[in-house]
Design an enzyme around this catalytic site. Structure first.
Site, PDB file in Angstrom:
ATOM      1  CE1 TYR A 116       4.701   6.638  -3.202  1.00 14.32           C
ATOM      2  CE2 TYR A 116       6.476   5.366  -4.175  1.00 14.32           C
ATOM      3  CZ  TYR A 116       5.142   5.686  -4.095  1.00 14.32           C
ATOM      4  OH  TYR A 116       4.252   5.042  -4.920  1.00 14.32           O
ATOM      5  N   GLY A 147      -1.793  -5.383   2.371  1.00 14.58           N
ATOM      6  CA  GLY A 147      -1.604  -6.486   3.299  1.00 14.58           C
ATOM      7  C   GLY A 147      -2.852  -7.276   3.613  1.00 14.58           C
ATOM      8  CB  THR A 200      -0.676 -11.085   3.652  1.00 16.24           C
ATOM      9  OG1 THR A 200      -1.091 -10.291   4.787  1.00 16.24           O
ATOM     10  CG2 THR A 200       0.018 -10.198   2.630  1.00 16.24           C
TER      11      THR A 200
END
Length: 348
Positions: free
Chosen positions: A53, A240, A243
Site C-alpha cells: 500500500y 464506492g 455509495t
C-alpha cells in the site's frame, strides 16, 4: 462499537476495522493521523494495512501507508491499544519494485517483508500477519474461473507455514491469516498445519459486498465456520459504487475517476452499475443512504468477523462507522436478496 474474537485466537477486535490503503495516495500523513485518532475515539481497535500500500500501487509510494501508521503509533503511544494487521505481497510481475520482484512466499521473502514492515510500522511485533494473495495459481482480483492453463511454480503451503511459525516463535508475528483465498486453499492451510504441527490460520480477508457474495456460495462460509477462521470482509462498498456517488455524479472524486479505468474494471461492469442503482433506490426508499444500507448489511452477516472500511474524509469515516447501529428490517433484507437473485455477483 461491537467486538468479536478472531478465529480461535482469543484476540478481541472491533467489528469495524480501519482500512488504510488510501494513506499515502489519496490521504496525506496528517489525514492518516486524523483518521486513526478518530477511529480509536469511536472504539475501533483493529487496523489493517499491507506492505504494497497505498493503492494504486506505485514504486514511488510503496510502503508509505505503513510508514504513516508507524509515525502515528510513535506519536500517540497507543500500540498496545490496537490489533495491527499487515500483509505480505505474493507473486505478481506488475509489482517488480517490491523486493525487486522476488515475491514468492518463501522463507527469504517473508522474512524480508516482515522485517521491513516492522521498521516502517515502528513496532516490535505484528498482531496478524496475512498472505495478501496465494503463491499458486488461483482466480483473484476479478477473475472468476479457475484456469489450469495458468499453472505456475509455487511455494508449498507447508513451507510458507514453516517460516511463519518460526517468526511466531521469535515474537515478530502473533497470528496468521490468508487473503483472496479459495475453499481449497483454506482447507489445505488447515490440513498442513494439523499434519505438521505448524501454525493455524485465524482469518481470511476476502472480497465481500452486495455485488460480490461469492463467499456464501463457494463453501467458504461453511469451511470457515467449522474451522474457526474469521472472515475479514474487504471492499464492502465496491470501490464506492455502493455509495451511489458515481450514480449521482459520474465525475465524482474517488478511485473510479482518479485511477485508470483498467485498474479495477470489475466495478465498471454493467451488472455492477445496474445492481448499485437498484440497491441505492431501495436504501433511499427506506430512509437510508446507500452506503449506510450496504455497510449495515455487511456488518450483520453472521459469518463476517470484521468489516474493513476505508475513507478519504472524516465525514465518510463517520458515516461508515455510524452504519454499525443500523438495523435492517426483514422486508429490506428480503428485497436485497431479490436484487441479488436477479443480478447475482456482478462484482465478483
Amino acid at each position: 462499537m461491537e467486538y468479536t474474537t478472531l478465529g480461535a485466537t482469543g484476540v478481541k477486535v472491533s467489528k469495524v476495522c480501519l482500512g488504510t490503503m488510501t494513506f499515502g495516495e489519496q490521504n496525506t500523513e496528517a489525514d492518516a493521523h486524523s483518521q486513526l485518532d478518530y477511529a480509536l475515539e469511536r472504539g475501533i481497535s483493529f487496523i489493517d494495512t499491507a506492505e504494497m500500500y497505498p493503492v494504486m500501487p506505485r514504486a514511488e509510494t510503496q510502503g508509505a501507508t505503513e510508514r504513516f501508521i508507524g509515525s502515528w503509533l510513535k506519536r500517540s503511544g497507543k500500540r498496545a491499544g490496537v490489533v495491527l494487521a499487515t500483509k505480505v505481497a505474493g507473486p505478481n510481475p506488475n509489482l517488480h519494485w517490491v523486493r525487486g520482484g522476488r515475491n514468492k512466499l518463501d522463507a527469504a521473502n517473508i522474512r524480508a517483508a516482515v522485517e521491513t514492515s516492522l521498521q516502517r510500522l515502528q513496532t516490535d511485533y505484528i498482531d496478524l500477519y496475512q498472505l495478501h494473495w496465494p503463491s499458486r495459481n488461483v482466480p483473484i482480483f476479478g477473475a472468476s474461473a479457475f484456469d489450469p492453463g495458468k499453472e505456475r511454480a509455487c511455494v508449498a503451503i507447508e513451507d510458507t507455514l514453516a517460516v511463519l511459525g518460526q517468526l511466531q516463535q521469535e515474537g515478530k508475528i502473533r497470528h496468521i491469516g490468508v487473503s483472496n483465498e479459495s475453499c481449497w486453499g483454506v482447507s489445505e492451510f488447515i490440513k498442513q498445519a494439523e499434519l505438521k504441527g505448524l501454525p493455524r490460520i485465524a482469518t481470511i480477508q476476502n472480497l465481500y459486498n452486495l455485488t460480490a457474495r461469492h463467499f456464501e456460495t463457494s463453501l467458504l462460509d461453511e469451511t470457515c465456520f467449522r474451522e474457526q477462521v474469521s472472515l475479514l470482509a474487504y471492499s464492502p462498498l465496491a470501490f464506492g459504487q455502493l455509495t451511489a456517488k458515481y450514480l449521482d455524479n459520474p465525475k465524482a472524486h474517488g478511485r473510479m475517476t482518479i485511477f485508470p479505468a483498467n485498474w479495477s474494471p470489475r466495478y465498471m461492469r454493467p451488472g455492477v452499475l445496474a445492481a448499485a442503482a437498484q440497491y441505492a433506490a431501495l436504501a433511499r426508499a427506506h430512509g437510508m443512504t446507500p452506503a449506510q444500507m450496504a455497510l449495515a448489511w455487511c456488518y450483520t452477516r453472521w459469518f463476517v468477523g470484521s468489516t474493513i472500511i476505508g475513507a478519504t474524509t472524516l465525514a465518510q469515516l463517520k458515516e461508515n462507522i455510524d452504519a454499525l447501529g443500523t438495523v435492517l428490517a426483514p422486508d429490506v433484507v428480503a428485497q436485497i436478496d431479490a436484487i441479488h437473485a436477479s443480478l447475482p455477483n456482478p462484482g465478483q
